[in-house]
Design a protein around this motif. Sequence first.
Motif, PDB file in Angstrom:
ATOM      1  N   GLY A   1    -132.751 -42.499-148.655  1.00  0.00           N
ATOM      2  CA  GLY A   1    -132.448 -43.607-149.669  1.00  0.00           C
ATOM      3  C   GLY A   1    -132.005 -44.832-149.047  1.00  0.00           C
ATOM      4  O   GLY A   1    -132.315 -45.205-148.111  1.00  0.00           O
ATOM      5  N   VAL A   2    -131.076 -45.453-149.701  1.00  0.00           N
ATOM      6  CA  VAL A   2    -130.392 -46.720-149.490  1.00  0.00           C
ATOM      7  C   VAL A   2    -128.788 -46.675-149.300  1.00  0.00           C
ATOM      8  O   VAL A   2    -128.326 -45.997-150.268  1.00  0.00           O
ATOM      9  N   GLU A   3    -128.299 -47.123-148.205  1.00  0.00           N
ATOM     10  CA  GLU A   3    -126.699 -46.934-148.279  1.00  0.00           C
ATOM     11  C   GLU A   3    -126.317 -48.193-148.189  1.00  0.00           C
ATOM     12  O   GLU A   3    -126.750 -49.061-147.425  1.00  0.00           O
ATOM     13  N   VAL A   4    -125.063 -48.596-148.923  1.00  0.00           N
ATOM     14  CA  VAL A   4    -124.664 -49.934-148.704  1.00  0.00           C
ATOM     15  C   VAL A   4    -122.933 -49.684-148.391  1.00  0.00           C
ATOM     16  O   VAL A   4    -122.354 -48.850-148.807  1.00  0.00           O
ATOM     17  N   TRP A   5    -122.653 -50.599-147.549  1.00  0.00           N
ATOM     18  CA  TRP A   5    -121.319 -50.654-147.035  1.00  0.00           C
ATOM     19  C   TRP A   5    -120.611 -52.067-147.167  1.00  0.00           C
ATOM     20  O   TRP A   5    -121.487 -52.904-146.988  1.00  0.00           O
ATOM     21  N   THR A   6    -119.500 -52.364-147.169  1.00  0.00           N
ATOM     22  CA  THR A   6    -118.954 -53.590-147.270  1.00  0.00           C
ATOM     23  C   THR A   6    -117.856 -53.674-146.521  1.00  0.00           C
ATOM     24  O   THR A   6    -117.405 -52.953-145.872  1.00  0.00           O
ATOM     25  N   ASP A   7    -117.261 -55.234-146.470  1.00  0.00           N
ATOM     26  CA  ASP A   7    -116.074 -55.533-145.460  1.00  0.00           C
ATOM     27  C   ASP A   7    -114.877 -54.846-145.942  1.00  0.00           C
ATOM     28  O   ASP A   7    -113.934 -54.870-145.018  1.00  0.00           O
ATOM     29  N   HIS A   8    -114.532 -54.432-146.956  1.00  0.00           N
ATOM     30  CA  HIS A   8    -113.414 -53.642-147.461  1.00  0.00           C
ATOM     31  C   HIS A   8    -113.321 -52.160-147.681  1.00  0.00           C
ATOM     32  O   HIS A   8    -112.711 -51.518-148.349  1.00  0.00           O
TER      33      HIS A   8
ATOM     34  N   HIS B   1    -115.637 -50.249-149.094  1.00  0.00           N
ATOM     35  CA  HIS B   1    -116.026 -49.411-149.868  1.00  0.00           C
ATOM     36  C   HIS B   1    -117.633 -49.064-149.640  1.00  0.00           C
ATOM     37  O   HIS B   1    -118.420 -50.025-149.163  1.00  0.00           O
ATOM     38  N   THR B   2    -118.106 -48.173-150.079  1.00  0.00           N
ATOM     39  CA  THR B   2    -119.652 -47.586-149.683  1.00  0.00           C
ATOM     40  C   THR B   2    -120.281 -46.953-150.819  1.00  0.00           C
ATOM     41  O   THR B   2    -119.584 -46.447-151.664  1.00  0.00           O
ATOM     42  N   MET B   3    -121.566 -46.633-150.581  1.00  0.00           N
ATOM     43  CA  MET B   3    -122.351 -45.997-151.611  1.00  0.00           C
ATOM     44  C   MET B   3    -123.819 -45.668-151.048  1.00  0.00           C
ATOM     45  O   MET B   3    -124.287 -46.107-150.225  1.00  0.00           O
ATOM     46  N   ARG B   4    -123.995 -44.498-151.615  1.00  0.00           N
ATOM     47  CA  ARG B   4    -125.398 -43.901-151.413  1.00  0.00           C
ATOM     48  C   ARG B   4    -126.465 -44.061-152.433  1.00  0.00           C
ATOM     49  O   ARG B   4    -125.880 -43.414-153.624  1.00  0.00           O
ATOM     50  N   CYS B   5    -127.234 -44.775-152.484  1.00  0.00           N
ATOM     51  CA  CYS B   5    -128.404 -45.183-153.603  1.00  0.00           C
ATOM     52  C   CYS B   5    -129.547 -43.985-153.334  1.00  0.00           C
ATOM     53  O   CYS B   5    -130.166 -44.353-152.250  1.00  0.00           O
ATOM     54  N   ILE B   6    -129.820 -43.391-154.456  1.00  0.00           N
ATOM     55  CA  ILE B   6    -130.912 -42.494-154.321  1.00  0.00           C
ATOM     56  C   ILE B   6    -132.188 -43.353-154.800  1.00  0.00           C
ATOM     57  O   ILE B   6    -132.113 -44.016-156.008  1.00  0.00           O
ATOM     58  N   ASP B   7    -133.264 -42.852-154.299  1.00  0.00           N
ATOM     59  CA  ASP B   7    -134.638 -43.429-154.629  1.00  0.00           C
ATOM     60  C   ASP B   7    -135.172 -42.357-155.972  1.00  0.00           C
ATOM     61  O   ASP B   7    -135.340 -41.204-156.043  1.00  0.00           O
TER      62      ASP B   7
ATOM     63  N   SER C   1    -133.972 -48.237-160.055  1.00  0.00           N
ATOM     64  CA  SER C   1    -134.985 -47.680-159.152  1.00  0.00           C
ATOM     65  C   SER C   1    -134.068 -46.929-157.844  1.00  0.00           C
ATOM     66  O   SER C   1    -134.404 -46.018-157.229  1.00  0.00           O
ATOM     67  N   ASN C   2    -132.961 -47.348-157.602  1.00  0.00           N
ATOM     68  CA  ASN C   2    -131.968 -47.060-156.450  1.00  0.00           C
ATOM     69  C   ASN C   2    -130.762 -47.225-156.971  1.00  0.00           C
ATOM     70  O   ASN C   2    -129.582 -47.827-156.257  1.00  0.00           O
ATOM     71  N   PRO C   3    -130.373 -46.171-158.018  1.00  0.00           N
ATOM     72  CA  PRO C   3    -128.813 -46.205-158.345  1.00  0.00           C
ATOM     73  C   PRO C   3    -127.904 -45.783-157.442  1.00  0.00           C
ATOM     74  O   PRO C   3    -128.050 -44.640-156.741  1.00  0.00           O
TER      75      PRO C   3
END
Length: 463
Positions: free
Chosen positions: A249-256, A258-264, A316-318
């Motif tokens: 999938g897609v993973e997002v991380w930030t400078d503070h 906070h993170t998330m895993r986005c599924i296809d 698509s990738n929530p």
Amino acid sequence: RSNPVLSDGTRISDLINLDTREVKMRVLSDAELYQLEMEKIFAKTWVFLAHETEIPNSGDFVQRDMGSDSVLVTRDREGQVHVVLNVCTHRGMKVSTLDVGNTQAHMCIYHGWAFKPNGDFIGAPVDKECMHGKMMSKEQLSLTKARVAVYGGMIFATWNLDGPSFDEFLGDAKFYYDTMWCRTTSGMEVLGPPQRFIIKANWKTAAEQGACDGYHTLTLHRWLGEIGPYAKKPNAEGGGADLTPEMYGVEVWTDHGHTMRCIDLGRKVHRITGRDPAELSAQEKLTVLPPPGLTAEMIPDVVSRLSPEQIEIMSSNPPQVGNFFPNGLFEFIYLPTADGKVTGAMALHTYVPMGPDKFMFMNWILAEKDTPPEQKAAMLRISCQFLGTSGMVEQDDSDTWPHQTIVSKGAMSKNITLKYQAKYETGKPDGWPGPGHVGSGFTKDDTNWSFWQYWHELMTRES
Ligand code: FES
Ligand code: FE
């Protein structure tokens, strides 16, 4: 930037290696570090405490913990939400010992001093003019007031009155979080009070896992594929007994932090419609496969509230799992059901520190206010079956955290390092419309590592 020194001469920089992405296990149980975390993290950053539907009426309140401090989360006559330190300014008794209640005057049970929901001092009993003395003004005798932000119905607070705004705290995560917390006009509600469990483990064992550790699912939650919901439709989603495809999938991380895993969602949409998802508009995809808590009828409202880029991500990738730094986690889970459909659950956790080797696991189960009642009942049931430590999935997780904490106290093992060296080598996927640091493919360690990077930043920030 400071580099605090512990009493044995160890510095923060000795405990975390920013180049090799390692953290010494000692951080999972050290009492001195724990006190520093309370001061440098929990007293400085924004902390999630409650949902506003827990206190819908004037005078409603709940008692919560903000790091090591007890606070009251209250609603006043004007509907404003306040967070005040639950410590009487007279002799330091807890003003309220109740978990939940309703009052316009919080009267301390010790000598009876009373305070408004916003913390203002009302007065002292018996001799109203002199039993609080004449040396300090009423303003000086008010309860300590935190700064409050209400976002998507969630109540956050900070003691850092001059620090970053709540929007700055969310940073790049806000683009994604809006698609979950701010997607309907009516908003969300809690399905009852939060579950609470005491776990004999350091809060960071759970919090760093909550920063999107997908990898452990293959092993620790292997039963999901063998006997759980993913086994019911073997291979229908490219899954079955092998959960590996779920790890892409897609993973997002930030400078503070906070993170998330986005599924296809492409495979799920294809299974439902028999069509190539690329042929469908974002709104069509959301209508055939509404996110957890939504129905097809609610989609036009959602589309009207969010940007096209946000709707694209949502369809698509929530984000399915993610965290609020420092100690919050959310889950918007799509689960396959036996009849070939997909159902959902929404939950919010906090891992509330109660000492270096103990925390309280709090679990709120949520739905949209407009979710049909039978769907709310199903979401509540599914959440109880899967999440919280009464749920099958997180019983697995909460078995690992105490072991890690105990191990971290060993004379030898305290210097073993936690490793976060699996790195995304790719950047954002082509056309990815969202901000932040983004990686795609098989789940990696970058999200967990961003938790430690921001932990380090706050722990070494000058007060
Ligand atoms: Fe609260 Fe005395 S300690 S009234
Ligand atoms: Fe898990």
